[in-house]
Scaffold this motif. Sequence first.
Motif, PDB file in Angstrom:
ATOM      1  N   ASN A 216       0.837  -1.201   0.000  1.00 59.42           N
ATOM      2  CA  ASN A 216       0.000   0.000   0.000  1.00 59.42           C
ATOM      3  C   ASN A 216       0.875   1.256   0.000  1.00 59.42           C
ATOM      4  N   ALA A 217       1.943   1.192  -0.800  1.00 56.68           N
ATOM      5  CA  ALA A 217       2.900   2.292  -0.879  1.00 56.68           C
ATOM      6  C   ALA A 217       2.606   3.136  -2.122  1.00 56.68           C
ATOM      7  N   PRO A 218       2.319   4.421  -1.970  1.00 61.17           N
ATOM      8  CA  PRO A 218       2.078   5.280  -3.136  1.00 61.17           C
ATOM      9  C   PRO A 218       3.267   5.229  -4.096  1.00 61.17           C
ATOM     10  N   LEU A 219       2.986   5.068  -5.390  1.00 63.61           N
ATOM     11  CA  LEU A 219       4.026   4.822  -6.386  1.00 63.61           C
ATOM     12  C   LEU A 219       4.141   6.014  -7.337  1.00 63.61           C
ATOM     13  N   TYR A 220       5.359   6.508  -7.501  1.00 59.25           N
ATOM     14  CA  TYR A 220       5.635   7.618  -8.418  1.00 59.25           C
ATOM     15  C   TYR A 220       6.681   7.126  -9.412  1.00 59.25           C
ATOM     16  N   MET A 221       6.241   6.910 -10.664  1.00 55.34           N
ATOM     17  CA  MET A 221       7.041   6.213 -11.664  1.00 55.34           C
ATOM     18  C   MET A 221       7.429   7.161 -12.798  1.00 55.34           C
ATOM     19  N   LEU A 222       8.721   7.151 -13.145  1.00 62.17           N
ATOM     20  CA  LEU A 222       9.205   7.927 -14.275  1.00 62.17           C
ATOM     21  C   LEU A 222       8.449   7.517 -15.536  1.00 62.17           C
ATOM     22  N   ASP A 223       8.061   8.508 -16.333  1.00 58.43           N
ATOM     23  CA  ASP A 223       7.315   8.339 -17.588  1.00 58.43           C
ATOM     24  C   ASP A 223       5.831   8.068 -17.378  1.00 58.43           C
ATOM     25  N   GLN A 224       5.406   7.887 -16.130  1.00 58.09           N
ATOM     26  CA  GLN A 224       3.985   7.670 -15.869  1.00 58.09           C
ATOM     27  C   GLN A 224       3.431   8.801 -14.999  1.00 58.09           C
ATOM     28  N   THR A 225       3.786   8.803 -13.719  1.00 59.38           N
ATOM     29  CA  THR A 225       3.352   9.906 -12.843  1.00 59.38           C
ATOM     30  C   THR A 225       4.420  10.984 -12.724  1.00 59.38           C
ATOM     31  N   ILE A 226       5.625  10.706 -13.196  1.00 63.52           N
ATOM     32  CA  ILE A 226       6.688  11.725 -13.269  1.00 63.52           C
ATOM     33  C   ILE A 226       6.991  11.921 -14.745  1.00 63.52           C
ATOM     34  N   LEU A 227       6.637  13.078 -15.298  1.00 66.76           N
ATOM     35  CA  LEU A 227       6.774  13.324 -16.733  1.00 66.76           C
ATOM     36  C   LEU A 227       7.930  14.287 -16.999  1.00 66.76           C
ATOM     37  N   LEU A 228       8.746  13.934 -18.002  1.00 65.63           N
ATOM     38  CA  LEU A 228       9.881  14.765 -18.386  1.00 65.63           C
ATOM     39  C   LEU A 228       9.791  15.112 -19.866  1.00 65.63           C
ATOM     40  N   ASN A 229      10.231  16.319 -20.175  1.00 64.29           N
ATOM     41  CA  ASN A 229      10.451  16.718 -21.563  1.00 64.29           C
ATOM     42  C   ASN A 229      11.880  17.223 -21.624  1.00 64.29           C
ATOM     43  N   LYS A 230      12.782  16.429 -22.222  1.00 62.79           N
ATOM     44  CA  LYS A 230      14.219  16.701 -22.140  1.00 62.79           C
ATOM     45  C   LYS A 230      14.713  17.530 -23.316  1.00 62.79           C
ATOM     46  N   ASN A 231      15.685  18.383 -23.032  1.00 63.44           N
ATOM     47  CA  ASN A 231      16.461  19.079 -24.054  1.00 63.44           C
ATOM     48  C   ASN A 231      17.916  18.698 -23.817  1.00 63.44           C
ATOM     49  N   ALA A 232      18.356  17.632 -24.481  1.00 65.45           N
ATOM     50  CA  ALA A 232      19.697  17.104 -24.233  1.00 65.45           C
ATOM     51  C   ALA A 232      20.785  18.068 -24.662  1.00 65.45           C
ATOM     52  N   THR A 233      20.517  18.886 -25.668  1.00 70.55           N
ATOM     53  CA  THR A 233      21.521  19.841 -26.144  1.00 70.55           C
ATOM     54  C   THR A 233      21.883  20.842 -25.067  1.00 70.55           C
ATOM     55  N   GLU A 234      20.883  21.298 -24.334  1.00 72.10           N
ATOM     56  CA  GLU A 234      21.109  22.308 -23.297  1.00 72.10           C
ATOM     57  C   GLU A 234      21.187  21.704 -21.897  1.00 72.10           C
ATOM     58  N   GLN A 235      21.016  20.378 -21.797  1.00 74.21           N
ATOM     59  CA  GLN A 235      21.013  19.678 -20.507  1.00 74.21           C
ATOM     60  C   GLN A 235      19.954  20.279 -19.572  1.00 74.21           C
ATOM     61  N   THR A 236      18.755  20.461 -20.115  1.00 77.02           N
ATOM     62  CA  THR A 236      17.616  20.981 -19.354  1.00 77.02           C
ATOM     63  C   THR A 236      16.419  20.059 -19.568  1.00 77.02           C
ATOM     64  N   PHE A 237      15.421  20.230 -18.712  1.00 72.30           N
ATOM     65  CA  PHE A 237      14.187  19.463 -18.868  1.00 72.30           C
ATOM     66  C   PHE A 237      13.027  20.203 -18.229  1.00 72.30           C
ATOM     67  N   THR A 238      11.829  19.827 -18.651  1.00 70.67           N
ATOM     68  CA  THR A 238      10.603  20.271 -17.993  1.00 70.67           C
ATOM     69  C   THR A 238      10.099  19.120 -17.132  1.00 70.67           C
ATOM     70  N   TYR A 239       9.752  19.444 -15.894  1.00 71.42           N
ATOM     71  CA  TYR A 239       9.338  18.445 -14.902  1.00 71.42           C
ATOM     72  C   TYR A 239       7.869  18.644 -14.574  1.00 71.42           C
ATOM     73  N   GLU A 240       7.109  17.543 -14.591  1.00 70.87           N
ATOM     74  CA  GLU A 240       5.702  17.582 -14.182  1.00 70.87           C
ATOM     75  C   GLU A 240       5.403  16.392 -13.280  1.00 70.87           C
ATOM     76  N   ALA A 241       5.064  16.681 -12.038  1.00 73.57           N
ATOM     77  CA  ALA A 241       4.652  15.645 -11.080  1.00 73.57           C
ATOM     78  C   ALA A 241       4.185  16.339  -9.813  1.00 73.57           C
ATOM     79  N   LEU A 242       3.402  15.632  -9.013  1.00 73.45           N
ATOM     80  CA  LEU A 242       2.950  16.120  -7.707  1.00 73.45           C
ATOM     81  C   LEU A 242       2.279  17.490  -7.802  1.00 73.45           C
TER      82      LEU A 242
END
Length: 423
Positions: A216-242
């Motif tokens: 019964n442990a709340p689960l926060y999973m990359l690509d599901q409840t933790i969303l990223l939009n990466k810019n590898a050229t600039e080493q930046t990202f947009t973060y969406e969660a919680l």
Amino acid sequence: MFQSMKDCTDYIFALKASQYKGEPLESALKILQALGNPHHTTKFIHFAGSNGKGSTLNATREILMHHGLTVGAFISPHLERANERITINKQQILDEDFVRYANAIVQIIERDLEGKFPSFFEFVTLIMFQHFAAQQVDVALIETGIGGRLDSTNVLVPEVSVITTISLEHTEMLGDTYEEIANEKAGIIKAGKPVVVGVRHSEARSVICERAQEKNAPLYMLDQTILLNKNATEQTFTYEALGRKLEGVYVKMAGTHQLDNAALAITAALLFDSSISDQVIRESLRYASWDGRFERVTPQIILDGAHNSEGTTALLATLAQVAPQKRYKFIYAALQDKDHRISIRMMDAVAAEMHFTEIALPRAATAEALAKESTHVKKFIHKDWRSLLREQIAQIASEELLIITGSLYFIAEVRTFLQEELA
């Protein structure tokens, strides 16, 4: 009883897990009870994973410290001295405190365990619990040693658990499949406590999800409840969660895998304290770095503890990202308890030269054994890695990069050597 730090570390470095024959975690729990259960008075975030747990822990530490908290951290292995494993706000434990806590453990072992010592890692874990309790840290970030379920750190109950990645490593202890290894790592998940997961391997994910549901442990999973939009050229990202969205977050550490680690760190930090501001997160990740992980000692010398195939994948992707036109000369040393073939063949595919060497550890693989896994036309065997480094540094060309990789124990020795050699 130990009189000095050298006496203490010389003795405990020699301890083997086989010396104590009790049930897993039994000795740790007995000793902790005799110490007054110091692990019950501290709040923890617990980190497991095949790769990335150190970098993720460090990014989490930066966020929480910038937020104004007093943050303990327990990491392994150390690069130069054992004190590095136990820090508070990045300040290493003092020798006298280390020895005092060690002597308290020795008294209990001799009195209650008939002088049968647990392993080195378990011993240092017990020192850590005492130190963080005595110093009353706001939170302690704890990295597992091997696995999770039976790891000596797993006597704690965390506020948040983090599982970064799953690779086929330590198979003689953890199992031969991704599912078996995931089951061991998922052992750190505790009832009702949130778990943050960066694992992308589907079978391993399934095991972790099932364990989280059971607990019964709340689960926060990359690509599901933790969303990223990466810019590898600039080493930046947009973060969406919680319920939070941060755009253009810059990460100092090179490689797109470090964007994943940063996202896990943000999530873990916010689950621990939701009042952390966007500004604190942005500022802290600009400064977070981790020694021995794509560390540029000079513009042409890179140290990276890529100790398994997943780590090698990240290393090569980062090289392609930041230095695609360079000629890569790899120097590789590793321990026996890994499947090196995949990593070596991956390096073979992009290397100008492959150099194999070895370190003076009981579990070290020989240079010959490692070289046998390589099919490169320019592969070389060296028994003495110090002479090899001196030779390669002296003759490195402007278009070349010297990439020293493999076991973190190797990286630790090389790092100390280079600090003296290049001073």
